[in-house]
Write a protein that holds these residues in place. Structure first.
Motif, PDB file in Angstrom:
ATOM      1  N   ASN A  50       0.820  -1.213   0.000  1.00 26.87           N
ATOM      2  CA  ASN A  50       0.000   0.000   0.000  1.00 26.87           C
ATOM      3  C   ASN A  50       0.853   1.262   0.000  1.00 26.87           C
ATOM      4  OD1 ASN A  50       0.938  -0.552   2.577  1.00 26.87           O
ATOM      5  ND2 ASN A  50      -0.877   0.240   3.620  1.00 26.87           N
ATOM      6  N   TYR A  51       2.063   1.139  -0.515  1.00 31.86           N
ATOM      7  CA  TYR A  51       2.970   2.291  -0.607  1.00 31.86           C
ATOM      8  C   TYR A  51       3.965   2.045  -1.737  1.00 31.86           C
ATOM      9  CZ  TYR A  51       6.380  -0.809   1.503  1.00 31.86           C
ATOM     10  OH  TYR A  51       7.218  -1.879   1.725  1.00 31.86           O
TER      11      TYR A  51
ATOM     12  N   SER B 159       8.199  -3.694   6.320  1.00 33.73           N
ATOM     13  CA  SER B 159       6.747  -3.515   6.380  1.00 33.73           C
ATOM     14  C   SER B 159       6.031  -4.802   6.754  1.00 33.73           C
ATOM     15  CB  SER B 159       6.229  -2.991   5.037  1.00 33.73           C
ATOM     16  OG  SER B 159       6.773  -1.715   4.753  1.00 33.73           O
TER      17      SER B 159
ATOM     18  N   THR C 182       4.527   1.287   7.273  1.00 34.26           N
ATOM     19  CA  THR C 182       5.088   1.636   5.973  1.00 34.26           C
ATOM     20  C   THR C 182       6.315   2.538   6.156  1.00 34.26           C
ATOM     21  OG1 THR C 182       3.721   3.619   5.735  1.00 34.26           O
ATOM     22  CG2 THR C 182       2.765   1.534   4.979  1.00 34.26           C
TER      23      THR C 182
ATOM     24  N   SER D 296       6.957   5.550   5.741  1.00 30.44           N
ATOM     25  CA  SER D 296       6.735   6.847   6.370  1.00 30.44           C
ATOM     26  C   SER D 296       6.840   6.749   7.882  1.00 30.44           C
ATOM     27  CB  SER D 296       5.357   7.405   5.989  1.00 30.44           C
ATOM     28  OG  SER D 296       4.323   6.596   6.505  1.00 30.44           O
TER      29      SER D 296
ATOM     30  N   TYR E 265      -2.483  10.178   5.652  1.00 22.50           N
ATOM     31  CA  TYR E 265      -1.920   8.832   5.577  1.00 22.50           C
ATOM     32  C   TYR E 265      -2.929   7.862   4.976  1.00 22.50           C
ATOM     33  CZ  TYR E 265       0.546   4.577   7.073  1.00 22.50           C
ATOM     34  OH  TYR E 265       1.199   3.362   7.096  1.00 22.50           O
TER      35      TYR E 265
ATOM     36  N   MET F 257      -0.293   6.218  -1.806  1.00 20.03           N
ATOM     37  CA  MET F 257       0.820   5.272  -1.763  1.00 20.03           C
ATOM     38  C   MET F 257       2.151   6.002  -1.618  1.00 20.03           C
ATOM     39  SD  MET F 257      -0.330   2.337  -4.467  1.00 20.03           S
ATOM     40  CE  MET F 257       0.884   1.193  -3.840  1.00 20.03           C
TER      41      MET F 257
ATOM     42  N   ARG G  68       2.440   7.237   2.042  1.00 23.12           N
ATOM     43  CA  ARG G  68       2.794   6.171   2.988  1.00 23.12           C
ATOM     44  C   ARG G  68       4.232   5.686   2.815  1.00 23.12           C
ATOM     45  NH1 ARG G  68      -2.688   5.477   2.092  1.00 23.12           N
ATOM     46  NH2 ARG G  68      -2.389   4.244   0.185  1.00 23.12           N
ATOM     47  N   GLY G  69       4.806   5.940   1.648  1.00 25.04           N
ATOM     48  CA  GLY G  69       6.198   5.561   1.427  1.00 25.04           C
ATOM     49  C   GLY G  69       7.182   6.685   1.687  1.00 25.04           C
ATOM     50  N   TYR G  70       6.654   7.844   2.125  1.00 20.96           N
ATOM     51  CA  TYR G  70       7.477   9.050   2.244  1.00 20.96           C
ATOM     52  C   TYR G  70       7.757   9.374   3.703  1.00 20.96           C
ATOM     53  CZ  TYR G  70       9.120  13.777   1.203  1.00 20.96           C
ATOM     54  OH  TYR G  70       9.881  14.899   1.085  1.00 20.96           O
TER      55      TYR G  70
ATOM     56  N   PRO H 170       4.199   2.094  -7.810  1.00 17.28           N
ATOM     57  CA  PRO H 170       2.952   1.917  -7.047  1.00 17.28           C
ATOM     58  C   PRO H 170       1.894   1.139  -7.820  1.00 17.28           C
ATOM     59  CG  PRO H 170       2.972   4.093  -8.028  1.00 17.28           C
ATOM     60  CD  PRO H 170       4.277   3.444  -8.410  1.00 17.28           C
TER      61      PRO H 170
ATOM     62  N   THR I 256       2.835  -4.466  -6.804  1.00 13.87           N
ATOM     63  CA  THR I 256       2.246  -4.510  -5.453  1.00 13.87           C
ATOM     64  C   THR I 256       1.542  -5.813  -5.104  1.00 13.87           C
ATOM     65  OG1 THR I 256       0.090  -3.597  -6.127  1.00 13.87           O
ATOM     66  CG2 THR I 256       1.841  -2.013  -5.565  1.00 13.87           C
TER      67      THR I 256
END
Length: 547
Positions: free
Chosen positions: A70-71, A82, A88, A90, A448, A456, A459-461, A491, A496
């Motif tokens: 989901n990221y 994860s 995630t 982030s 988020y 996505m 959440r990955g940042y 993404p 995924t």
């Protein structure tokens, strides 16, 4: 009357399992991560699997058919973190395999720790999980049991062993290509345990590399894959053509290195043997305290990168991995006891098809060059910021600004950085393959829980570690300059959608097509063990397993 008694007994059994401290907890949890595995491989290769490996997990366990990351970025380090943290990048902070460190202004590995030294070999021993900011389900098991539970991580990659095992592991071991042995770092111990030393002394890699890798089945039966001689594949081991058979002694030549093992199916054999040795060496699952064994199969990724998902080599790797899993499960039955252990299997990411293959098949795809993009951007920015180097680097589909270039006038530095970010973003949108961009300000202000591609990226940042601008490439595009082989990180669903399988103690048979995220694995295992969720967990237990 008999039916009523049976129903009462079943209810009591289910209630006992649900009670905190229930004696029916598994003696051992085995977490298996297959590096770069698509969900579709389970159906594509199904007819050629044996009964004791993937089919056993699928048929006697519970399978999620619609599980996704989901990221983004969907790569190995963040993936392993994860799965085991339930969060995630982030939150857990592992934003890539390698990333630009804003403090040291150098590129660092996600498990790199300059305060640590190698143990057991002279390879990459400056390793620990210190960069991971959240606890893992393995950490929580250690806390719950007052550190009596044993936790072991094993992989060919250091990050594949270290991140799943968490901060409190009893040991994490990875492969050293120079010596052909498993090693660790002094984060865990000052010398290898006797059982690891004994296992290393068997010198199995020398035996594995003294043979020919041919297809497990007659090659004509590999109808799930493309032609063996494909222009879209890199040449494994320096072979003149990417075709079977692979004469490993000839490819190795006079080299004393064991690195070649990594791109053969025998690396999975070796890892399986190491995992089996750990069961006896650490007495895993032998008492009333649940232990945890984390296994990460890396060769699927090494070969997958080289040849892509349509190759005969990759199919053969999976057919052989199926046998490895059958061997491992059979050993668990013997050493721990059938029905007394729980297994989950998933992947750290999936993979894209080779873009050149897609292009030649009239599909949208392409290659994005970071070096070309940076050169064009620097030329463009020169007219706005003459004499200043604005970009520190581009990587992992992120642009890192050179913050020193904005320090001349503190009063206007923030405004200048915002202007530079927007200028870079606008210019990126003129480049082939770029679908969108997001500045740091946009991502930090976002939710988020936001859906879609932007969610996505959010959440990955990680604001403290990620770049100043996130780039989203179009579907089928990725960062590369080679028209052979493939990668992952996007993404999109081809990167995924991964398998999630649960099997064994506490797991009912079944399947689900409901959407689930990879962050649901850790809280599900936590619920099975009646322990608290990892500290940064955002996932939810998979309800279907408990219905």
């Amino acid at each position: 009357m008999q039916r009523i008694i049976v129903l009462v007994l079943v209810t009591l059994a289910n209630t006992a399992w649900a009670q905190p401290g229930a004696t029916t907890k598994p003696k051992l949890v085995v977490g298996i991560v297959v590096d770069q595995m698509r969900q579709e491989y389970l159906s594509r290769y199904y007819s050629k699997f044996g009964d004791g490996g993937f089919k056993r997990l699928m048929g006697d366990g519970f399978m999620l058919r619609n599980a996704h990351y989901n990221y983004a970025p969907t790569v190995t380090g963040p993936g392993h973190a994860s799965v085991y943290s339930g969060s995630t990048p982030s939150i857990h902070g592992i934003i890539g395999n390698d990333f630009y460190d804003k403090d040291t202004r150098k590129t660092v590995n996600c498990v790199q720790d300059s305060t640590r030294k190698a143990v057991g070999a002279d390879g990459n021993g400056d390793v620990s999980p210190w960069r991971m900011l959240s606890s893992t389900v393995t950490d929580e098991l250690k806390l719950f049991t007052q550190k009596r539970a044993k936790v072991i991580g094993i992989s060919f990659k250091d990050r594949g062993a270290v991140l799943p095992a968490g901060h409190m592991a009893d040991g994490a071991y990875w492969f050293d290509g120079k010596t052909g042995t498993f090693m660790t770092s002094n984060y865990y111990m000052t010398q290898l345990p006797a059982w690891v030393t004994k296992f290393n002394s068997l010198n199995l890699p020398a035996q594995y590399l003294n043979q020919t890798w041919n297809t497990l089945l007659p090659i004509a039966q590999y109808t799930e894959s493309g032609p063996d001689d494909s222009p879209y594949e890199k040449k494994i081991g320096g072979k003149s053509k990417p075709v079977f058979p692979y004469d490993l002694p000839a490819l190795r030549g006079k080299s004393t290195s064991y690195d070649l093992l990594y791109v053969t199916p025998f690396a999975n054999d070796f890892l399986t043997e190491m995992s089996k040795a750990s069961l006896a060496g650490e007495s895993l699952g032998k008492d009333d305290v649940t232990d945890f064994l984390c296994i990460s199969y890396s060769t699927t990724d090494a070969v997958g990168h080289a040849v892509g998902p349509q190759a005969v080599e990759l199919e053969d790797i999976y057919l052989r991995l199926d046998r490895n899993l059958a061997d491992l499960l059979k050993t668990l039955d013997k050493e721990v006891g059938a029905g007394k252990y729980t297994v989950f299997l998933t992947a750290d990411h999936a993979v894209a098809d080779v873009p050149q293959y897609l292009k030649d098949s009239k599909m949208p795809a392409g290659y994005f060059s970071n070096e070309f993009a940076q050169a064009k951007l620097e030329g463009y920015l020169e007219s706005y910021f003459p004499g200043r180097k604005i970009i520190a680097g581009i990587g992992n589909e992120q642009v890192f600004l050179n913050h020193d270039a904005f320090q001349k006038d503190p009063k206007s530095s923030g405004i200048e950085m915002m202007i530079a970010s927007e200028l870079i973003g606008k210019y990126l949108m003129t480049m082939d393959g770029v679908a969108n961009y997001y500045t740091q300000a946009e991502l930090r202000q976002g939710s988020y829980e936001e859906k879609g591609i932007k969610g996505m990226i959010i959440r990955g940042y990680n604001p403290r570690r990620s770049g100043d601008i996130a780039i989203v490439l179009q579907p089928g595009w990725f960062e590369s300059g080679s028209i052979q082989g493939t990668t992952h990180g996007s993404p999109y669903t081809y990167d995924t959608n991964v398998p999630i399988l649960f099997y064994g103690a506490g797991i009912r048979k079944g399947t689900s097509a409901r959407y689930h995220t990879i962050t649901d694995v850790a809280p599900t295992v936590s619920l099975l063990l009646n322990i608290k969720f990892p500290s940064g967990c955002t996932g939810q237990p998979i309800e279907e397993l408990f219905e």
